[in-house]
Scaffold this active site. Structure first.
Site, PDB file in Angstrom:
ATOM      1  N   ASP A   8      35.466 -19.870  26.681  1.00 44.91           N
ATOM      2  CA  ASP A   8      34.504 -18.999  27.337  1.00 44.91           C
ATOM      3  C   ASP A   8      33.126 -19.628  27.089  1.00 44.91           C
ATOM      4  O   ASP A   8      32.976 -20.468  26.200  1.00 44.91           O
ATOM      5  CB  ASP A   8      34.613 -17.614  26.676  1.00 44.91           C
ATOM      6  CG  ASP A   8      33.523 -16.684  27.127  1.00 44.91           C
ATOM      7  OD1 ASP A   8      33.356 -16.532  28.344  1.00 44.91           O
ATOM      8  OD2 ASP A   8      32.840 -16.101  26.257  1.00 44.91           O
ATOM      9  N   LEU A   9      32.121 -19.245  27.862  1.00 48.69           N
ATOM     10  CA  LEU A   9      30.803 -19.880  27.703  1.00 48.69           C
ATOM     11  C   LEU A   9      29.855 -19.012  26.860  1.00 48.69           C
ATOM     12  O   LEU A   9      29.535 -19.335  25.718  1.00 48.69           O
ATOM     13  CB  LEU A   9      30.202 -20.134  29.091  1.00 48.69           C
ATOM     14  CG  LEU A   9      28.849 -20.827  29.108  1.00 48.69           C
ATOM     15  CD1 LEU A   9      28.948 -22.246  28.584  1.00 48.69           C
ATOM     16  CD2 LEU A   9      28.276 -20.839  30.522  1.00 48.69           C
ATOM     17  N   ASP A  10      29.445 -17.901  27.452  1.00 55.83           N
ATOM     18  CA  ASP A  10      28.453 -17.053  26.788  1.00 55.83           C
ATOM     19  C   ASP A  10      29.054 -16.431  25.528  1.00 55.83           C
ATOM     20  O   ASP A  10      30.052 -15.724  25.591  1.00 55.83           O
ATOM     21  CB  ASP A  10      28.023 -15.959  27.775  1.00 55.83           C
ATOM     22  CG  ASP A  10      27.047 -14.983  27.156  1.00 55.83           C
ATOM     23  OD1 ASP A  10      26.362 -15.362  26.190  1.00 55.83           O
ATOM     24  OD2 ASP A  10      26.977 -13.843  27.626  1.00 55.83           O
ATOM     25  N   THR A  16      23.878 -17.170  25.729  1.00 58.28           N
ATOM     26  CA  THR A  16      23.077 -16.840  26.911  1.00 58.28           C
ATOM     27  C   THR A  16      22.939 -15.324  27.082  1.00 58.28           C
ATOM     28  O   THR A  16      22.178 -14.868  27.936  1.00 58.28           O
ATOM     29  CB  THR A  16      23.692 -17.455  28.193  1.00 58.28           C
ATOM     30  OG1 THR A  16      25.110 -17.394  28.098  1.00 58.28           O
ATOM     31  CG2 THR A  16      23.264 -18.892  28.378  1.00 58.28           C
ATOM     32  N   LYS A  44      28.438  -8.065  28.162  1.00 61.96           N
ATOM     33  CA  LYS A  44      29.074  -9.322  27.738  1.00 61.96           C
ATOM     34  C   LYS A  44      30.425  -9.549  28.421  1.00 61.96           C
ATOM     35  O   LYS A  44      31.297  -8.680  28.361  1.00 61.96           O
ATOM     36  CB  LYS A  44      29.231  -9.353  26.218  1.00 61.96           C
ATOM     37  CG  LYS A  44      27.889  -9.498  25.532  1.00 61.96           C
ATOM     38  CD  LYS A  44      28.036  -9.725  24.048  1.00 61.96           C
ATOM     39  CE  LYS A  44      26.642  -9.843  23.427  1.00 61.96           C
ATOM     40  NZ  LYS A  44      26.692  -9.818  21.965  1.00 61.96           N
ATOM     41  N   SER A 114      34.723 -19.375  32.352  1.00 62.92           N
ATOM     42  CA  SER A 114      33.599 -18.438  32.220  1.00 62.92           C
ATOM     43  C   SER A 114      33.425 -17.595  33.474  1.00 62.92           C
ATOM     44  O   SER A 114      33.661 -18.070  34.581  1.00 62.92           O
ATOM     45  CB  SER A 114      32.315 -19.244  31.978  1.00 62.92           C
ATOM     46  OG  SER A 114      31.178 -18.442  32.180  1.00 62.92           O
ATOM     47  N   ALA A 115      32.950 -16.357  33.277  1.00 63.43           N
ATOM     48  CA  ALA A 115      32.655 -15.489  34.412  1.00 63.43           C
ATOM     49  C   ALA A 115      31.375 -15.909  35.130  1.00 63.43           C
ATOM     50  O   ALA A 115      31.105 -15.488  36.250  1.00 63.43           O
ATOM     51  CB  ALA A 115      32.498 -14.050  33.919  1.00 63.43           C
ATOM     52  N   LYS A 145      37.346 -11.047  34.561  1.00 56.49           N
ATOM     53  CA  LYS A 145      38.100 -10.678  33.362  1.00 56.49           C
ATOM     54  C   LYS A 145      38.052  -9.159  33.231  1.00 56.49           C
ATOM     55  O   LYS A 145      37.016  -8.575  33.552  1.00 56.49           O
ATOM     56  CB  LYS A 145      37.461 -11.316  32.120  1.00 56.49           C
ATOM     57  CG  LYS A 145      37.372 -12.842  32.154  1.00 56.49           C
ATOM     58  CD  LYS A 145      36.463 -13.350  31.031  1.00 56.49           C
ATOM     59  CE  LYS A 145      36.200 -14.843  31.187  1.00 56.49           C
ATOM     60  NZ  LYS A 145      35.244 -15.373  30.191  1.00 56.49           N
ATOM     61  N   GLU A 169      37.323 -16.876  22.921  1.00 54.13           N
ATOM     62  CA  GLU A 169      36.605 -15.787  23.622  1.00 54.13           C
ATOM     63  C   GLU A 169      35.811 -14.905  22.661  1.00 54.13           C
ATOM     64  O   GLU A 169      36.215 -14.734  21.514  1.00 54.13           O
ATOM     65  CB  GLU A 169      37.631 -14.872  24.304  1.00 54.13           C
ATOM     66  CG  GLU A 169      37.668 -14.925  25.791  1.00 54.13           C
ATOM     67  CD  GLU A 169      36.415 -14.473  26.521  1.00 54.13           C
ATOM     68  OE1 GLU A 169      35.558 -13.813  25.920  1.00 54.13           O
ATOM     69  OE2 GLU A 169      36.299 -14.774  27.714  1.00 54.13           O
ATOM     70  N   ASP A 170      34.724 -14.315  23.145  1.00 53.14           N
ATOM     71  CA  ASP A 170      33.949 -13.393  22.299  1.00 53.14           C
ATOM     72  C   ASP A 170      33.923 -11.973  22.859  1.00 53.14           C
ATOM     73  O   ASP A 170      33.335 -11.091  22.235  1.00 53.14           O
ATOM     74  CB  ASP A 170      32.498 -13.866  22.152  1.00 53.14           C
ATOM     75  CG  ASP A 170      31.708 -13.652  23.428  1.00 53.14           C
ATOM     76  OD1 ASP A 170      32.219 -14.047  24.505  1.00 53.14           O
ATOM     77  OD2 ASP A 170      30.619 -13.065  23.367  1.00 53.14           O
TER      78      ASP A 170
HETATM   79  P1  B16 Z   1      26.284 -14.932  36.111  1.00 54.88           P
HETATM   80  P2  B16 Z   1      31.025 -15.563  30.011  1.00 54.88           P
HETATM   81  C1  B16 Z   1      29.404 -13.934  31.400  1.00 54.88           C
HETATM   82  O1  B16 Z   1      29.657 -15.154  30.770  1.00 54.88           O
HETATM   83  C2  B16 Z   1      28.333 -13.156  30.645  1.00 54.88           C
HETATM   84  O2  B16 Z   1      28.820 -12.786  29.358  1.00 54.88           O
HETATM   85  C3  B16 Z   1      27.983 -11.902  31.413  1.00 54.88           C
HETATM   86  O3  B16 Z   1      26.961 -11.180  30.750  1.00 54.88           O
HETATM   87  C4  B16 Z   1      27.512 -12.307  32.830  1.00 54.88           C
HETATM   88  O4  B16 Z   1      27.216 -11.152  33.608  1.00 54.88           O
HETATM   89  C5  B16 Z   1      28.614 -13.119  33.502  1.00 54.88           C
HETATM   90  O5  B16 Z   1      28.897 -14.258  32.715  1.00 54.88           O
HETATM   91  C6  B16 Z   1      28.216 -13.565  34.903  1.00 54.88           C
HETATM   92  O6  B16 Z   1      27.129 -14.436  34.821  1.00 54.88           O
HETATM   93  O7  B16 Z   1      25.419 -13.811  36.538  1.00 54.88           O
HETATM   94  O8  B16 Z   1      25.520 -16.122  35.565  1.00 54.88           O
HETATM   95  O9  B16 Z   1      27.276 -15.336  37.158  1.00 54.88           O
HETATM   96  O10 B16 Z   1      30.996 -14.828  28.693  1.00 54.88           O
HETATM   97  O11 B16 Z   1      32.229 -15.199  30.872  1.00 54.88           O
HETATM   98  O12 B16 Z   1      30.873 -17.036  29.852  1.00 54.88           O
HETATM   99 MG    MG Z   2      31.569 -14.530  26.494  1.00 52.21          MG
END
Ligand code: B16
Ligand code: MG
Length: 216
Positions: A8-10, A16, A44, A114-115, A145, A169-170
């Site tokens: 996962d990224l964030d 972020t 998150k 990542s989302a 997710k 994942e977090d």
């Molecule tokens: P974007 P992850 C997620 O990242 C974030 O945790 C979440 O807060 C954010 O809304 C989502 O990505 C979408 O991000 O607006 O940049 O497309 O934890 O799945 O890496």
């Molecule tokens: Mg995350």
């Protein structure tokens, strides 16, 4: 080797979340209400449009039309992109760079799951795009997710069976997505949030000491 790690990224590779929160807070203020810090946790791992719903709920504005919501999501994203413009390799979370180097030298394949629609861009900013064989992010998927789509897309790109993938994942929804996809999962953070993960580590620095080989 037919074994892989999907990150996962964030919250796993980089923090972020603070920039997502600041951008949503600024958007809320421009609409005339506050989005308190404790609610930032709810965002998150959640997609951009679902995050918008959570923010609008705080201001009792969920009745807006779909086109209006698109405009708001776009302006939040512009604020967010501005906040992350200064990201560099110094923002990589502890141990992640070393862990990536180690597992890749041991022959494991690696992917991002990542989302975020800015997932690929962020890896480039951090200077570690070359440490990922596959990038599955918000641009490659349609279901957020806890649907396993993003991790299954990553596994397919890597040509590795889901049962031979470990997701790091977090977020609660991310752990559920990994398990829904038939994968192993290492949770990073608090036990009460990450129930269902096969192994829970308090922070990313502990990955280097973890017994990850027992998953395979
Ligand atoms: P974007 P992850 C997620 O990242 C974030 O945790 C979440 O807060 C954010 O809304 C989502 O990505 C979408 O991000 O607006 O940049 O497309 O934890 O799945 O890496
Ligand atoms: Mg995350």
């Amino acid at each position: 080797m037919n074994r892989a790690f999907i990150f996962d990224l964030d919250g796993v590779v980089v923090n972020t979340a603070k920039f997502h929160y600041q951008a949503w807070k600024q958007l809320a203020q421009s609409l005339g209400f506050d989005f308190p810090e404790e609610k930032g946790e709810l965002l998150k791992g959640v997609s951009r449009m679902e995050s918008l719903e959570i923010v609008l709920e705080a201001g009792e504005m969920t009745h807006l039309k779909a086109v209006e919501k698109e405009v708001l999501a776009d302006s939040k994203n512009r604020l967010y992109l501005d906040f992350i413009s200064g990201l560099s390799n110094e923002d990589i979370l502890p141990g992640i760079y070393e862990f990536l180097l180690r597992i890749r030298s041991e022959g494991y394949r690696t992917a991002l799951g990542s989302a975020s629609k800015s997932g690929g861009l962020i890896l480039r900013r951090l200077g570690i795009e070359n440490l990922f064989d596959v990038i599955a992010d918000g641009l490659s998927i349609t279901r957020a997710k806890p649907d396993p789509e993003v991790f299954l897309t990553a596994a397919e790109g890597l040509c590795v069976n889901p049962g031979n993938c470990v997701v790091v994942e977090d977020a609660r929804a991310g752990v559920a997505a990994a398990k829904n996809g038939g994968m192993h999962c290492i949770g990073i953070g608090k036990e009460e949030v990450l129930k269902g993960a096969d192994l829970i580590l308090k922070h990313t620095g502990l990955l280097l000491e973890a017994d990850y080989k027992s998953f395979f």
